[in-house]
Write an enzyme that holds these catalytic residues in place. Structure first.
Site, PDB file in Angstrom:
ATOM      1  CG  ASP A   1      14.393  38.843  17.405  1.00  0.00           C
ATOM      2  OD1 ASP A   1      14.899  38.710  16.261  1.00  0.00           O
ATOM      3  OD2 ASP A   1      14.230  39.612  17.532  1.00  0.00           O
TER       4      ASP A   1
ATOM      5  CD  GLU B   1      19.839  40.523  19.995  1.00  0.00           C
ATOM      6  OE1 GLU B   1      20.480  41.050  19.297  1.00  0.00           O
ATOM      7  OE2 GLU B   1      18.327  40.018  19.371  1.00  0.00           O
TER       8      GLU B   1
ATOM      9  CD  GLU C   1      11.427  39.868  13.316  1.00  0.00           C
ATOM     10  OE1 GLU C   1      11.122  40.438  12.686  1.00  0.00           O
ATOM     11  OE2 GLU C   1      11.946  39.544  12.105  1.00  0.00           O
TER      12      GLU C   1
ATOM     13  CG  HIS D   1      15.931  42.768   6.711  1.00  0.00           C
ATOM     14  ND1 HIS D   1      15.643  42.255   7.389  1.00  0.00           N
ATOM     15  CD2 HIS D   1      17.140  43.351   7.704  1.00  0.00           C
ATOM     16  CE1 HIS D   1      16.387  42.162   9.263  1.00  0.00           C
ATOM     17  NE2 HIS D   1      17.139  42.302   8.989  1.00  0.00           N
TER      18      HIS D   1
ATOM     19  NE  ARG E   1       9.716  37.361   7.210  1.00  0.00           N
ATOM     20  CZ  ARG E   1       9.533  35.964   6.377  1.00  0.00           C
ATOM     21  NH1 ARG E   1       8.515  36.137   5.886  1.00  0.00           N
ATOM     22  NH2 ARG E   1      10.036  35.385   6.068  1.00  0.00           N
TER      23      ARG E   1
ATOM     24  CG  HIS F   1      17.774  40.527   3.205  1.00  0.00           C
ATOM     25  ND1 HIS F   1      16.936  39.761   2.832  1.00  0.00           N
ATOM     26  CD2 HIS F   1      17.928  40.824   4.472  1.00  0.00           C
ATOM     27  CE1 HIS F   1      16.962  38.587   4.096  1.00  0.00           C
ATOM     28  NE2 HIS F   1      17.680  39.210   4.946  1.00  0.00           N
TER      29      HIS F   1
HETATM   30  C1  UD1 Z   1      15.540  36.242   8.982  1.00  0.00           C
HETATM   31  C2  UD1 Z   1      14.692  36.937  10.888  1.00  0.00           C
HETATM   32  C3  UD1 Z   1      15.294  38.472  10.762  1.00  0.00           C
HETATM   33  C4  UD1 Z   1      16.193  38.722  10.746  1.00  0.00           C
HETATM   34  C5  UD1 Z   1      16.851  38.709   9.396  1.00  0.00           C
HETATM   35  C6  UD1 Z   1      18.241  38.806   9.061  1.00  0.00           C
HETATM   36  C7  UD1 Z   1      12.463  35.410  10.746  1.00  0.00           C
HETATM   37  C8  UD1 Z   1      10.952  35.402  10.407  1.00  0.00           C
HETATM   38  N1  UD1 Z   1      13.601  36.545  10.301  1.00  0.00           N
HETATM   39  O1  UD1 Z   1      14.225  36.915   8.245  1.00  0.00           O
HETATM   40  O2  UD1 Z   1      14.266  38.445  11.912  1.00  0.00           O
HETATM   41  O3  UD1 Z   1      16.092  40.404  11.132  1.00  0.00           O
HETATM   42  O4  UD1 Z   1      16.149  36.951   8.981  1.00  0.00           O
HETATM   43  O5  UD1 Z   1      18.563  39.074   7.071  1.00  0.00           O
HETATM   44  O6  UD1 Z   1      12.998  34.109  10.993  1.00  0.00           O
HETATM   45  N2  UD1 Z   1      17.089  34.229   1.087  1.00  0.00           N
HETATM   46  C9  UD1 Z   1      18.204  33.623   0.403  1.00  0.00           C
HETATM   47  N3  UD1 Z   1      19.737  33.616   0.923  1.00  0.00           N
HETATM   48  C10 UD1 Z   1      19.653  33.421   2.048  1.00  0.00           C
HETATM   49  C11 UD1 Z   1      18.533  33.974   2.842  1.00  0.00           C
HETATM   50  C12 UD1 Z   1      17.755  34.177   2.906  1.00  0.00           C
HETATM   51  O7  UD1 Z   1      17.642  33.191  -1.185  1.00  0.00           O
HETATM   52  O8  UD1 Z   1      20.771  33.361   2.277  1.00  0.00           O
HETATM   53  C13 UD1 Z   1      15.751  34.318   0.260  1.00  0.00           C
HETATM   54  C14 UD1 Z   1      14.536  32.834   0.772  1.00  0.00           C
HETATM   55  O9  UD1 Z   1      14.207  33.803  -0.313  1.00  0.00           O
HETATM   56  C15 UD1 Z   1      14.103  33.686   1.750  1.00  0.00           C
HETATM   57  C16 UD1 Z   1      13.986  34.760   2.290  1.00  0.00           C
HETATM   58  O10 UD1 Z   1      15.234  35.413   1.891  1.00  0.00           O
HETATM   59  O11 UD1 Z   1      12.272  32.569   1.452  1.00  0.00           O
HETATM   60  C17 UD1 Z   1      13.487  34.780   3.230  1.00  0.00           C
HETATM   61  O12 UD1 Z   1      14.613  34.447   3.877  1.00  0.00           O
HETATM   62  P1  UD1 Z   1      14.036  34.213   5.478  1.00  0.00           P
HETATM   63  O13 UD1 Z   1      15.353  33.876   6.304  1.00  0.00           O
HETATM   64  O14 UD1 Z   1      12.457  33.827   5.453  1.00  0.00           O
HETATM   65  O15 UD1 Z   1      13.289  35.234   6.526  1.00  0.00           O
HETATM   66  P2  UD1 Z   1      13.947  37.238   6.422  1.00  0.00           P
HETATM   67  O16 UD1 Z   1      13.919  38.388   5.342  1.00  0.00           O
HETATM   68  O17 UD1 Z   1      15.573  36.872   6.036  1.00  0.00           O
HETATM   69  N1  UDP Z   2      25.425  43.023   7.876  1.00  0.00           N
HETATM   70  C1  UDP Z   2      26.341  42.325   6.573  1.00  0.00           C
HETATM   71  N2  UDP Z   2      26.586  42.248   5.490  1.00  0.00           N
HETATM   72  C2  UDP Z   2      25.451  42.949   5.235  1.00  0.00           C
HETATM   73  C3  UDP Z   2      24.455  43.773   5.459  1.00  0.00           C
HETATM   74  C4  UDP Z   2      24.529  43.595   7.108  1.00  0.00           C
HETATM   75  O1  UDP Z   2      28.109  41.171   7.314  1.00  0.00           O
HETATM   76  O2  UDP Z   2      25.493  43.271   3.305  1.00  0.00           O
HETATM   77  C5  UDP Z   2      25.615  42.428   9.390  1.00  0.00           C
HETATM   78  C6  UDP Z   2      25.636  43.467  10.165  1.00  0.00           C
HETATM   79  O3  UDP Z   2      27.005  43.785  10.227  1.00  0.00           O
HETATM   80  C7  UDP Z   2      24.284  43.365  10.762  1.00  0.00           C
HETATM   81  C8  UDP Z   2      24.245  41.782  10.842  1.00  0.00           C
HETATM   82  O4  UDP Z   2      24.682  41.657   9.263  1.00  0.00           O
HETATM   83  O5  UDP Z   2      25.783  42.253  12.154  1.00  0.00           O
HETATM   84  C9  UDP Z   2      22.646  42.416  10.773  1.00  0.00           C
HETATM   85  O6  UDP Z   2      21.386  41.554   9.580  1.00  0.00           O
HETATM   86  P1  UDP Z   2      20.643  42.490   9.343  1.00  0.00           P
HETATM   87  O7  UDP Z   2      20.416  43.414   9.440  1.00  0.00           O
HETATM   88  O8  UDP Z   2      19.936  40.771   7.838  1.00  0.00           O
HETATM   89  O9  UDP Z   2      19.515  41.565  10.836  1.00  0.00           O
HETATM   90  P2  UDP Z   2      19.200  42.003  12.387  1.00  0.00           P
HETATM   91  O10 UDP Z   2      19.742  42.409  12.673  1.00  0.00           O
HETATM   92  O11 UDP Z   2      17.838  43.313  11.373  1.00  0.00           O
HETATM   93  O12 UDP Z   2      18.103  40.813  12.729  1.00  0.00           O
END
Ligand code: UD1
Ligand code: UDP
Length: 368
Positions: free
Chosen positions: A91, A113, A127, A204, A206, A237
């Site tokens: 999602d 999923e 999501e 993490h 939003r 995160h």
């Molecule tokens: C995203 C997904 C969420 C998922 C989550 C898993 C969307 C809308 N949200 O949320 O569904 O549960 O990932 O973790 O797609 N950033 C970094 N490096 C990275 C990743 C993120 O610096 O490798 C920082 C950046 O500043 C980025 C911010 O995190 O702008 C947010 O990342 P983003 O992918 O927009 O949303 P998540 O909150 O991570």
């Molecule tokens: N995970 C990881 N390292 C971390 C935190 C989480 O590998 O430091 C793994 C966790 O086991 C799970 C996945 O990341 O499989 C979940 O990701 P996240 O919580 O970012 O996203 P969500 O599942 O909420 O979309």
């Protein structure tokens, strides 16, 4: 063609790619790199090949900014590669926009999923809306559970297009548990000496940014400071909103370890070491029952009620007061932790990738 870009997508798509390749199906793997930092170690761990990198990650970008970059960059790849099917997972923005781009090119979409619903369009945000929209765009719906299947049928999706497969996160977890892992720096932290009960914390989402997340982190800080046998391991995160709250509230405190995000095999080891998991993550709700660990879910609702129903997880209802009550209750009694160790995982048996790939092959046989 598989499209992924965030941490959970890579973990959950990896077993499907590996399965398809193992039976000779050609995969074209597209990374949006929405999470470039988080996914690099996963690409190595699962030994994946990336054929196209959309390079969409920008610091602090908006949802629309990410969406626009994915849409613009994937379209020429769809045009030149002409895949038979595009597989998306879950999602995220990457998943929704890739599904829309495939739809625009009249290419069938398979949704891994499928059928998760919290029932509140605004929570989790964005999501819940992303999942509903992907269900409208997809041709093949790979539901993890029969409840997910029923949800899709109740929304009018054709029964013949829904496949109950389990969630491939369980395949990924089993695969990881079977592989030896090198010792890491953080293994040196002598947690045994400073606290026997480890809480593994992640957050993490939003919709909890701001007051709600801060209130939860304050409860966690107080809980540990009042109990010398409790410690927290918190891989933070990279989202700046999470980092800031984590450092302000939990930074530089005894028995609280703020880590960089952990590579998946490391994270699995910490889940196994933990006394309790506290998290708003989706994936953790699916993994926790396999590891026999109790999980307090920092959310108002969940699209994974199977874990609540079988007793593996409990919701805090998004309330810091409830979080404190639950932590205190389980500190005083091992009853819940003992029950969770006996459970079967409602999200799958580790063969989801095989079921997804055979459903796709049956479709290919019908159309050829
Ligand atoms: C995203 C997904 C969420 C998922 C989550 C898993 C969307 C809308 N949200 O949320 O569904 O549960 O990932 O973790 O797609 N950033 C970094 N490096 C990275 C990743 C993120 O610096 O490798 C920082 C950046 O500043 C980025 C911010 O995190 O702008 C947010 O990342 P983003 O992918 O927009 O949303 P998540 O909150 O991570
Ligand atoms: N995970 C990881 N390292 C971390 C935190 C989480 O590998 O430091 C793994 C966790 O086991 C799970 C996945 O990341 O499989 C979940 O990701 P996240 O919580 O970012 O996203 P969500 O599942 O909420 O979309």
């Amino acid at each position: 063609m598989t499209v992924f870009g965030t941490r959970p997508e890579v973990i959950k798509v990896a077993p499907v790619i590996r399965q398809l390749e193992s039976i000779g199906v050609e995969t074209i793997n597209v990374s949006s790199a929405q999470h470039r930092d988080l996914i690099q170690p996963l690409i190595e761990h699962f030994d994946l090949r990336i054929d196209h990198d959309l390079d969409v990650m920008r610091p602090n970008q908006t949802l629309s900014g990410t969406s626009a970059r994915v849409l613009n960059t994937i379209d020429p790849i769809l045009e030149s590669e002409r895949p038979d099917v595009v597989l998306v997972q879950g999602d995220t923005t990457t998943a929704l926009v890739a599904a829309q781009a495939a739809w625009n090119r009249r290419c069938p979409v398979g949704h891994i999923e499928a059928g998760l619903r919290s029932g509140d369009a605004t929570n989790p945000f964005p999501e819940e809306m992303n999942r509903r929209l992907i269900s409208q765009l997809a041709t093949f719906h790979f539901a993890a559970t029969t409840r997910n299947q029923q949800t899709l049928l109740s929304e009018g999706i054709d029964r013949n297009q829904v496949f109950v497969t389990g969630n491939p996160v369980i395949d990924a977890l089993h695969w990881t548990l079977q592989r030896p892992r090198d010792l890491q720096d953080n293994d040196q932290i002598d947690l045994q000496a400073i606290g026997q009960r480890i809480i593994l914390l992640t957050t993490h989402r939003r919709e909890s940014f701001g007051d709600s997340m801060r209130a939860n982190l304050e409860v966690m800080a107080d809980f540990v400071s009042e109990r010398e046998d409790v410690s927290i391991v918190f891989p933070v995160h990279p989202n700046p909103a999470v980092r800031q709250a984590a450092e302000e509230i939990l930074g530089n405190r005894p028995r609280i370890h703020l880590f960089e995000p952990l590579a998946y095999p490391e994270f699995v080891v910490w889940m196994k070491r933990a006394w309790m998991l506290v998290s708003d993550s989706g994936g953790l709700q699916e993994e926790a029952p396999s590891l026999g660990k109790p999980l307090l879910v920092l959310r108002k609702n969940t699209e994974r009620p199977e874990a609540v129903d079988c007793g593996a997880t409990r919701l805090t209802d998004g309330s810091a007061t409830k979080l404190k009550e639950e932590l205190t209750t389980h500190y005083l009694s091992n009853e819940w932790a003992d029950q969770v160790r006996q459970l079967e995982n409602p999200f799958g048996d580790g063969s989801a990738a095989e079921r997804i790939s055979s459903a796709l092959l049956q479709h290919a046989a019908r159309v050829s």
